[in-house]
Design a protein around this motif. Structure first.
Motif, PDB file in Angstrom:
ATOM      1  N   PHE A  33      33.339  31.453  55.671  1.00  0.00           N
ATOM      2  CA  PHE A  33      33.251  31.456  54.211  1.00  0.00           C
ATOM      3  C   PHE A  33      34.412  30.634  53.649  1.00  0.00           C
ATOM      4  N   ASP A  34      34.120  29.741  52.703  1.00  0.00           N
ATOM      5  CA  ASP A  34      35.202  28.910  52.159  1.00  0.00           C
ATOM      6  C   ASP A  34      35.545  29.278  50.720  1.00  0.00           C
ATOM      7  N   ALA A  35      34.676  30.047  50.070  1.00  0.00           N
ATOM      8  CA  ALA A  35      35.001  30.558  48.734  1.00  0.00           C
ATOM      9  C   ALA A  35      34.592  32.027  48.703  1.00  0.00           C
ATOM     10  N   VAL A  36      35.481  32.878  48.279  1.00  0.00           N
ATOM     11  CA  VAL A  36      35.228  34.323  48.296  1.00  0.00           C
ATOM     12  C   VAL A  36      35.412  34.857  46.873  1.00  0.00           C
ATOM     13  N   PHE A  37      34.294  35.221  46.245  1.00  0.00           N
ATOM     14  CA  PHE A  37      34.365  35.764  44.883  1.00  0.00           C
ATOM     15  C   PHE A  37      34.859  37.208  44.921  1.00  0.00           C
ATOM     16  N   GLY A  38      35.833  37.517  44.109  1.00  0.00           N
ATOM     17  CA  GLY A  38      36.281  38.891  43.965  1.00  0.00           C
ATOM     18  C   GLY A  38      36.154  39.320  42.508  1.00  0.00           C
ATOM     19  N   GLY A  39      35.939  40.609  42.299  1.00  0.00           N
ATOM     20  CA  GLY A  39      35.780  41.113  40.930  1.00  0.00           C
ATOM     21  C   GLY A  39      37.100  41.511  40.284  1.00  0.00           C
ATOM     22  N   GLU A  42      41.493  27.123  55.601  1.00  0.00           N
ATOM     23  CA  GLU A  42      41.914  27.735  54.330  1.00  0.00           C
ATOM     24  C   GLU A  42      40.657  28.162  53.558  1.00  0.00           C
ATOM     25  N   HIS A  43      40.841  29.092  52.643  1.00  0.00           N
ATOM     26  CA  HIS A  43      39.732  29.393  51.749  1.00  0.00           C
ATOM     27  C   HIS A  43      40.266  29.672  50.354  1.00  0.00           C
ATOM     28  N   VAL A  44      39.357  29.752  49.410  1.00  0.00           N
ATOM     29  CA  VAL A  44      39.739  29.963  48.015  1.00  0.00           C
ATOM     30  C   VAL A  44      39.156  31.292  47.553  1.00  0.00           C
ATOM     31  N   ARG A  45      40.003  32.148  46.998  1.00  0.00           N
ATOM     32  CA  ARG A  45      39.504  33.356  46.341  1.00  0.00           C
ATOM     33  C   ARG A  45      39.202  32.979  44.899  1.00  0.00           C
ATOM     34  N   VAL A  46      38.072  33.416  44.429  1.00  0.00           N
ATOM     35  CA  VAL A  46      37.647  33.038  43.082  1.00  0.00           C
ATOM     36  C   VAL A  46      37.418  34.307  42.272  1.00  0.00           C
ATOM     37  N   PHE A  47      38.015  34.359  41.097  1.00  0.00           N
ATOM     38  CA  PHE A  47      37.954  35.571  40.269  1.00  0.00           C
ATOM     39  C   PHE A  47      37.284  35.278  38.924  1.00  0.00           C
ATOM     40  N   PRO A  48      35.967  35.347  38.879  1.00  0.00           N
ATOM     41  CA  PRO A  48      35.277  34.995  37.629  1.00  0.00           C
ATOM     42  C   PRO A  48      35.516  35.989  36.499  1.00  0.00           C
ATOM     43  N   LEU A  49      36.009  37.192  36.806  1.00  0.00           N
ATOM     44  CA  LEU A  49      36.265  38.177  35.745  1.00  0.00           C
ATOM     45  C   LEU A  49      37.739  38.220  35.344  1.00  0.00           C
ATOM     46  N   SER A  50      38.499  37.205  35.741  1.00  0.00           N
ATOM     47  CA  SER A  50      39.951  37.217  35.474  1.00  0.00           C
ATOM     48  C   SER A  50      40.295  37.631  34.050  1.00  0.00           C
ATOM     49  N   ASN A  51      39.600  37.057  33.083  1.00  0.00           N
ATOM     50  CA  ASN A  51      39.984  37.273  31.690  1.00  0.00           C
ATOM     51  C   ASN A  51      39.282  38.451  31.026  1.00  0.00           C
ATOM     52  N   TRP A  52      38.544  39.229  31.818  1.00  0.00           N
ATOM     53  CA  TRP A  52      37.876  40.417  31.262  1.00  0.00           C
ATOM     54  C   TRP A  52      38.817  41.612  31.367  1.00  0.00           C
ATOM     55  N   THR A  53      38.718  42.510  30.412  1.00  0.00           N
ATOM     56  CA  THR A  53      39.443  43.773  30.511  1.00  0.00           C
ATOM     57  C   THR A  53      38.443  44.878  30.863  1.00  0.00           C
TER      58      THR A  53
END
Lengths: 428, 313
Positions: free
Chosen positions: B139-145, B190-201
């Motif tokens: 996996f090269d991109a891993v989405f986290g919540g 290497e891989h990239v963690r991606v946080f699409p909810l970064s700006n959500w509270t």
């Protein structure tokens, strides 16, 4: 006016940024009981008073050294609006993080220690705010209590900064005398500065206008990804181009040009996803405005892919393979003429060669001086030759189609933030 | 940290994020999903059946509708999960026709690659199975919540966050992240963690769940449960968490603000039975989500940072 405001802080080391942010959050009651308890425990363990900086400095190294190393994002709201705050470091080594925070900011708060006045970092941060065209700058003259609430000190610093802002083309600077530690003029108005009749920091933030509404500007729609379900159902022949409207408004029936190919067509449909418990579908809508992520369909079956930009037919920027730009150099690997890099511009990544370095910004005079190369934190003017045609606008007119990154092709590191100058030379 | 500042006046509605804010957050998240789909070879979504990963999956579905989600799901299963949450996970995967990989902490304990901790919590044990799964599947991109409002180390995260070949995060040396130009370049390994909810509270998430009518596991809403109190938290009586001497068990009406390892995830006393009622409760809460419910973040001043440096999500 948008109810959401994006802020970034900037200032030199020890100017008290983290304390100011901690104070702002605390006095807005955005800090909850467990967070306050945590700061109390840690502050007491260190034998000191309640340390507001601990509310925001989250990394071990930051707490050990008492400095902010990287941007921390904070979220808070008052009855009037909600805020996303990028708390940026002040140390010169971490200027890249200030650029990071300021690139999306509607307001940059620049702190100055009332005892020290304007420093090199103040000039650098003002220059960054000016280049990035941040709509508003607030000058927080901090530690005003430590100069005996002296009006002359405040006015002197405010005047110095106003002159600099003028040279840098920053239209709106509001100076506020504050003490983050005591809480003067952050949220509560201070009785000790009766000579000051302007807004408190929070009052200013609650009333500042957000980013310029770009929905009235010419359409720019960079294509991110093509959707082709190829299923057996009603979407068998569906071909949609996804993206976020960068500027302008897109409506069904609009005449558009797809760059870089330059093919003319019209908008056949704009789709909005409808997601149920198990199924996904789309519903049509008449138009979409800047900032909205949508899917468009075109009237003609032409070659459109990631990297294409759909633009208004009567206001096309054309494409260029040469750019004149201002860059903030964010890496300790120096830039030299002839360097081969990658450029990321909207959804296109292409090779680029630096053909000329026209000069670097001298922070003392704010003039451009000759430079053979650019070093970490330098701001310079460069010419680039690009391996692919880019649908680019000057940054002054469009911050999305006018901005780019320079990337090290070998390890992928982000080297520079670039802003395209007003057109010099002919667009191709 | 909560987003809403609630006025003390009794009887007025608390300040709640406006719809236009939710639309802006939704559009930003969708943009991120599409960037990753376009620029990475093998992305994966971390999916636990918790509310943030459920919202993340909902947004991913929107980003590619009417086509399906072009990503695999990955769950790092501690073996200490709430059964309602596992059932939700499996039903969702089946209903949407998605592929789910499970990295099981239990397997690692069984063959000795990991050992149970003395405090019984398994949250920190997830790092090794997670990194092995990332390496094994390339996996090269891993989405986290993960959201930046959750915790002070998470507040420092970029939306695209590079991890080295050991899965490590170096918070002192993060790439600058400018405008919405996300740089996903990385070297092999290497891989990239991606946080699409970064700006959500937390409040944004609940407002969105309410607006979009997104179903959640039942434990997010008020129900009766046998609980005991430890360190100011209500822990469920179950196979992985038993009261010690002096800890009294009582039947209480509770709900969960986060779901995770049952041994260290606390419930909160609550009668909120619908998303709208949860919105009101969260807006008025005097405690942060993690402060109220996560014992493992209290271990040290920088517990989350230390775990994240090693590769935790």
């Amino acid at each position: 006016m948008s109810t959401l405001l994006r802020l970034a802080t900037a200032g030199s080391v020890d100017d008290g940024k983290s304390t100011l942010v901690g104070r702002l959050l605390h006095d807005c009651k955005a800090i909850l009981a467990d967070q306050i308890a945590h700061v109390k425990t840690v502050s007491e363990a260190r034998g000191g008073d309640f340390d507001f900086a601990l509310l925001t400095d989250g990394l071990r190294a930051e707490r050990e050294q008492g400095i902010t190393i990287d941007v921390a994002y904070r979220y808070f709201a008052t009855d009037k609006r909600s805020f996303i705050l990028a708390d940026c470091p002040g140390h010169v080594q971490y200027t890249r993080n200030t650029v990071t925070g300021a690139s999306t900011a509607d307001v940059v708060i620049i702190l100055v220690d009332a005892r020290h006045g304007v420093l090199e970092q103040t000039r650098r941060h003002l220059a960054v705010a000016g280049l990035l065209r941040v709509p508003h700058v607030v000058l927080a003259v901090n530690k005003i209590d430590l100069v005996g609430y002296d009006e002359a000190v405040f006015k002197g610093i405010a005047k110095d900064v106003a002159q600099l802002a003028d040279q840098l083309g920053i239209a709106d600077v509001q100076a506020v005398p504050v003490s983050a530690l005591v809480g003067d003029n952050v949220v509560e108005r201070s009785a000790a500065t009766s000579w000051y009749d302007g807004p408190t920091l929070l009052e200013y933030l609650e009333n500042a206008s957000g980013r310029t509404d770009v929905s009235g500007q010419p359409l720019r729609f960079p294509v991110q990804y093509v959707i082709r379900p190829q299923t057996d159902d009603e979407y068998r022949d569906y071909r949609g181009y996804t993206g976020t409207v960068a500027s302008g408004t897109v409506s069904v029936g609009d005449q558009v040009v797809v760059l870089p190919a330059g093919r003319r067509t019209s908008i056949a449909g704009i789709d909005r996803p409808v997601v149920g418990a198990t199924a996904t579908a789309v519903a049509e809508r008449p138009s979409a405005v800047a900032g909205e992520a949508v899917t468009v369909r075109l009237a003609d079956d032409i070659d459109v892919a990631r990297g294409s930009v759909i633009v208004a037919a009567d206001a096309s920027p054309g494409t260029r393979r040469e750019l004149s730009a201002t860059v903030c150099w964010l890496s300790d690997r120096p830039l030299t003429v002839g360097a081969r890099l990658l450029i990321k511009h909207t959804t296109t990544t292409a090779q680029a060669i630096v053909t000329r370095i026209d000069g670097a910004l001298d922070l003392d005079t704010l003039g451009v001086i000759d430079a053979a190369g650019l070093d970490l934190n330098d701001i310079g003017k460069v010419q680039l030759k690009i391996a692919a045609p880019l649908a680019a606008d000057p940054y002054a007119r469009n911050t999305i189609t006018g901005s780019f990154l320079l990337i090290d092709a070998h390890d992928g590191w982000t080297l520079a933030a670039g802003m395209i100058d007003e057109a010099e030379g002919e667009p191709l | 940290m909560r987003v809403a500042h609630v006025t003390a006046t009794i009887g007025t509605e608390p300040a709640i994020t406006t719809v236009s804010n939710l639309d802006a957050l939704e559009s930003e998240s969708i943009f991120v999903f599409r960037e990753v789909a376009a620029e990475f070879e093998r992305p994966v979504i971390l999916f636990s059946g918790g509310k943030d990963s459920i919202v993340m999956l909902h947004l991913a579905r929107k980003a590619f509708a009417p086509a399906g989600v072009p990503f695999t799901l990955l769950h790092v299963d501690t073996g200490h999960n709430f059964p309602e949450v596992l059932a939700y996970r499996d039903e969702t995967v089946a209903a949407l026709g998605l592929r789910l990989e499970v990295a099981s902490v239990e397997d690692y304990l069984a063959d000795g690659r990991l050992r149970e901790r003395s405090d019984g919590t398994r949250n920190p044990l997830q790092t090794v199975p997670l990194l092995d799964a990332i390496n094994g599947h390339k996996f090269d991109a891993v989405f986290g919540g993960g959201r930046r409002d959750e915790e002070r180390a998470r507040a420092k995260e970029r939306i695209f966050s590079l991890r080295d070949e050991f899965g490590q995060w170096d918070p002192r040396n993060q790439r600058p992240e400018l405008w919405s130009l996300y740089n996903g370049k990385h070297r092999p390994g290497e891989h990239v963690r991606v946080f699409p909810l970064s700006n959500w509270t937390e409040l944004d998430v609940w407002n969105y769940i309410s607006r979009e009518e997104i179903p959640l596991p039942s434990i997010y809403y008020a129900h009766e449960r046998d609980v005991f109190e430890r360190d100011g938290m209500l822990l469920a009586v179950g196979p992985y968490s038993q009261p010690r001497d002096g800890e009294e068990v009582g039947r209480r009406v509770v709900r969960y603000r986060t779901v995770g390892d049952m041994s260290c995830t606390g419930a909160v006393a609550s009668t909120a039975a619908s998303p709208a009622e949860v919105v009101v409760e969260v807006a008025a809460s005097e405690l942060t989500e993690r402060g109220a419910t996560r014992a493992d973040d209290r271990v040290s001043e920088a517990a989350m940072e230390d775990r994240k440096r090693e590769g935790y999500f």
